[in-house]
Design a protein around this motif. Sequence first.
Motif, PDB file in Angstrom:
ATOM      1  N   MET A   1       0.847  -1.170   0.000  1.00  0.00           N
ATOM      2  CA  MET A   1       0.000   0.000   0.000  1.00  0.00           C
ATOM      3  C   MET A   1       0.897   1.239   0.000  1.00  0.00           C
ATOM      4  SD  MET A   1      -2.851   1.151   2.846  1.00  0.00           S
ATOM      5  CE  MET A   1      -4.005  -0.126   2.521  1.00  0.00           C
ATOM      6  N   SER A   2       0.551   2.186  -0.812  1.00  0.00           N
ATOM      7  CA  SER A   2       1.367   3.390  -0.902  1.00  0.00           C
ATOM      8  C   SER A   2       1.237   4.218   0.373  1.00  0.00           C
ATOM      9  CB  SER A   2       0.937   4.220  -2.109  1.00  0.00           C
ATOM     10  OG  SER A   2      -0.330   4.805  -1.862  1.00  0.00           O
ATOM     11  N   ARG A   3       2.202   5.080   0.575  1.00  0.00           N
ATOM     12  CA  ARG A   3       2.207   5.930   1.765  1.00  0.00           C
ATOM     13  C   ARG A   3       0.976   6.839   1.778  1.00  0.00           C
ATOM     14  NH1 ARG A   3       7.615   8.919   3.294  1.00  0.00           N
ATOM     15  NH2 ARG A   3       8.200   6.756   3.502  1.00  0.00           N
ATOM     16  N   PHE A   4       0.612   7.399   0.623  1.00  0.00           N
ATOM     17  CA  PHE A   4      -0.558   8.268   0.533  1.00  0.00           C
ATOM     18  C   PHE A   4      -1.831   7.498   0.874  1.00  0.00           C
ATOM     19  CE2 PHE A   4      -4.162   9.844  -1.971  1.00  0.00           C
ATOM     20  CZ  PHE A   4      -4.298  11.099  -1.398  1.00  0.00           C
ATOM     21  N   ARG A   5      -1.947   6.286   0.339  1.00  0.00           N
ATOM     22  CA  ARG A   5      -3.146   5.481   0.589  1.00  0.00           C
ATOM     23  C   ARG A   5      -3.245   5.102   2.072  1.00  0.00           C
ATOM     24  NH1 ARG A   5      -5.809   1.306  -3.350  1.00  0.00           N
ATOM     25  NH2 ARG A   5      -7.270   0.372  -1.913  1.00  0.00           N
ATOM     26  N   ALA A   6      -2.121   4.782   2.702  1.00  0.00           N
ATOM     27  CA  ALA A   6      -2.116   4.454   4.130  1.00  0.00           C
ATOM     28  C   ALA A   6      -2.537   5.666   4.962  1.00  0.00           C
ATOM     29  CB  ALA A   6      -0.737   3.971   4.551  1.00  0.00           C
ATOM     30  N   LEU A   7      -2.068   6.854   4.589  1.00  0.00           N
ATOM     31  CA  LEU A   7      -2.438   8.076   5.286  1.00  0.00           C
ATOM     32  C   LEU A   7      -3.928   8.359   5.125  1.00  0.00           C
ATOM     33  CD1 LEU A   7      -1.435  10.488   6.919  1.00  0.00           C
ATOM     34  CD2 LEU A   7      -0.934  11.645   4.775  1.00  0.00           C
ATOM     35  N   LEU A   8      -4.440   8.154   3.923  1.00  0.00           N
ATOM     36  CA  LEU A   8      -5.868   8.353   3.663  1.00  0.00           C
ATOM     37  C   LEU A   8      -6.703   7.372   4.490  1.00  0.00           C
ATOM     38  CD1 LEU A   8      -8.105   9.760   2.044  1.00  0.00           C
ATOM     39  CD2 LEU A   8      -7.782   8.023   0.274  1.00  0.00           C
ATOM     40  N   GLN A   9      -6.278   6.109   4.554  1.00  0.00           N
ATOM     41  CA  GLN A   9      -7.013   5.100   5.328  1.00  0.00           C
ATOM     42  C   GLN A   9      -7.007   5.448   6.815  1.00  0.00           C
ATOM     43  OE1 GLN A   9      -8.776   2.441   3.965  1.00  0.00           O
ATOM     44  NE2 GLN A   9      -9.591   2.371   6.050  1.00  0.00           N
ATOM     45  N   ALA A  10      -5.869   5.889   7.339  1.00  0.00           N
ATOM     46  CA  ALA A  10      -5.786   6.281   8.753  1.00  0.00           C
ATOM     47  C   ALA A  10      -6.703   7.463   9.038  1.00  0.00           C
ATOM     48  CB  ALA A  10      -4.348   6.624   9.115  1.00  0.00           C
ATOM     49  N   SER A  11      -6.780   8.406   8.116  1.00  0.00           N
ATOM     50  CA  SER A  11      -7.654   9.565   8.275  1.00  0.00           C
ATOM     51  C   SER A  11      -9.125   9.145   8.275  1.00  0.00           C
ATOM     52  CB  SER A  11      -7.377  10.571   7.160  1.00  0.00           C
ATOM     53  OG  SER A  11      -8.254  11.658   7.256  1.00  0.00           O
ATOM     54  N   LEU A  12      -9.488   8.228   7.377  1.00  0.00           N
ATOM     55  CA  LEU A  12     -10.870   7.727   7.331  1.00  0.00           C
ATOM     56  C   LEU A  12     -11.237   6.991   8.615  1.00  0.00           C
ATOM     57  CD1 LEU A  12     -11.111   6.462   3.640  1.00  0.00           C
ATOM     58  CD2 LEU A  12     -12.372   8.359   4.659  1.00  0.00           C
ATOM     59  N   ASN A  13     -10.321   6.168   9.123  1.00  0.00           N
ATOM     60  CA  ASN A  13     -10.581   5.433  10.364  1.00  0.00           C
ATOM     61  C   ASN A  13     -10.775   6.384  11.542  1.00  0.00           C
ATOM     62  OD1 ASN A  13     -10.405   3.012   9.005  1.00  0.00           O
ATOM     63  ND2 ASN A  13      -8.271   2.640   9.594  1.00  0.00           N
ATOM     64  N   ALA A  14      -9.964   7.435  11.622  1.00  0.00           N
ATOM     65  CA  ALA A  14     -10.099   8.419  12.697  1.00  0.00           C
ATOM     66  C   ALA A  14     -11.429   9.156  12.591  1.00  0.00           C
ATOM     67  CB  ALA A  14      -8.934   9.401  12.655  1.00  0.00           C
ATOM     68  N   THR A  15     -11.850   9.469  11.377  1.00  0.00           N
ATOM     69  CA  THR A  15     -13.135  10.143  11.169  1.00  0.00           C
ATOM     70  C   THR A  15     -14.285   9.251  11.599  1.00  0.00           C
ATOM     71  OG1 THR A  15     -12.189  11.377   9.320  1.00  0.00           O
ATOM     72  CG2 THR A  15     -14.594  11.284   9.458  1.00  0.00           C
ATOM     73  N   LYS A  16     -14.218   7.956  11.268  1.00  0.00           N
ATOM     74  CA  LYS A  16     -15.268   7.014  11.684  1.00  0.00           C
ATOM     75  C   LYS A  16     -15.368   6.943  13.201  1.00  0.00           C
ATOM     76  CE  LYS A  16     -14.990   3.914   7.709  1.00  0.00           C
ATOM     77  NZ  LYS A  16     -14.560   2.577   7.262  1.00  0.00           N
ATOM     78  N   ARG A  17     -14.212   6.879  13.877  1.00  0.00           N
ATOM     79  CA  ARG A  17     -14.227   6.828  15.346  1.00  0.00           C
ATOM     80  C   ARG A  17     -14.825   8.101  15.926  1.00  0.00           C
ATOM     81  NH1 ARG A  17      -9.127   4.505  14.639  1.00  0.00           N
ATOM     82  NH2 ARG A  17      -8.108   6.457  15.167  1.00  0.00           N
ATOM     83  N   ALA A  18     -14.554   9.237  15.320  1.00  0.00           N
ATOM     84  CA  ALA A  18     -15.080  10.510  15.815  1.00  0.00           C
ATOM     85  C   ALA A  18     -16.593  10.586  15.635  1.00  0.00           C
ATOM     86  CB  ALA A  18     -14.404  11.673  15.099  1.00  0.00           C
ATOM     87  N   LEU A  19     -17.111  10.015  14.555  1.00  0.00           N
ATOM     88  CA  LEU A  19     -18.548  10.060  14.301  1.00  0.00           C
ATOM     89  C   LEU A  19     -19.325   9.078  15.167  1.00  0.00           C
ATOM     90  CD1 LEU A  19     -18.555  10.419  10.408  1.00  0.00           C
ATOM     91  CD2 LEU A  19     -19.042  12.189  12.121  1.00  0.00           C
ATOM     92  N   VAL A  20     -18.708   7.968  15.519  1.00  0.00           N
ATOM     93  CA  VAL A  20     -19.372   6.953  16.335  1.00  0.00           C
ATOM     94  C   VAL A  20     -18.828   7.064  17.762  1.00  0.00           C
ATOM     95  CG1 VAL A  20     -19.929   4.509  16.520  1.00  0.00           C
ATOM     96  CG2 VAL A  20     -19.410   5.478  14.298  1.00  0.00           C
ATOM     97  N   TRP A  21     -18.982   8.202  18.386  1.00  0.00           N
ATOM     98  CA  TRP A  21     -18.447   8.415  19.723  1.00  0.00           C
ATOM     99  C   TRP A  21     -19.362   7.805  20.760  1.00  0.00           C
ATOM    100  CZ3 TRP A  21     -21.065  11.407  23.310  1.00  0.00           C
ATOM    101  CH2 TRP A  21     -22.151  12.124  22.808  1.00  0.00           C
ATOM    102  N   ASN A  22     -18.793   7.592  21.916  1.00  0.00           N
ATOM    103  CA  ASN A  22     -19.494   6.990  23.031  1.00  0.00           C
ATOM    104  C   ASN A  22     -19.585   8.037  24.137  1.00  0.00           C
ATOM    105  OD1 ASN A  22     -20.333   5.456  25.200  1.00  0.00           O
ATOM    106  ND2 ASN A  22     -19.005   3.731  24.712  1.00  0.00           N
TER     107      ASN A  22
END
Length: 200
Positions: A1-22
């Motif tokens: 996986m390219s560095r850009f794609r890994a950064l994009l995936q990490a950003s998406l995962n962080a956004t998902k966690r922020a939207l599904v807060w507890n």
Amino acid sequence: MSRFRALLQASLNATKRALVWNAEDLVPPSEKYIFNFNSKEELKRWHLYSDSEYGGLSSASLEIKESGNGSSGTGLFSGNLSLDVSERSRWNITRSGFCGMRSKKIYTENWVNSPGQQEDNSWQAFVFVPKDNWYIAKIPLARYLPTWRGNVIDAKLEMNPSRVVGMSLSANAEGGIPDARSGPGDFLVEIDWIKALRMQ
């Protein structure tokens, strides 16, 4: 996986966690089970120790007692406290007669501790439990005293609850609360659960 794609995936995962807060992420619950001695799986979370590691002759065990009426079990911490020391001990211990059960590291997210921090101090509180009766012991953090190798340190220190990474229960043949029964011999403590309570 390219560095850009890994950064994009990490950003998406962080956004998902922020939207599904507890809600517990903002305000922790007023109480939380830390240990619940209702299955044999719980035994994997504890390590037994005694003076036998240093040449003493005390012993300890931890097991789950299954109840016969269909309800969950309880933990049995038992053993024998001995003031004797093996003559062949390579350690020169001055005090024996202790056993304990120490939890493996506990990570309770933002409730009690901050994962990744190292433990610097050991804190101890004495508990008097009536014989042959169930008893709920509530121990405020202010009752914990800083200790080093089982001896209370005479210093004004305050426990930082965000740095709690584990706990232990111990039985000792000497010392403890005045008027409490102590001395060498067999011991047995039955434990149902251990909770943390937020008092403020």
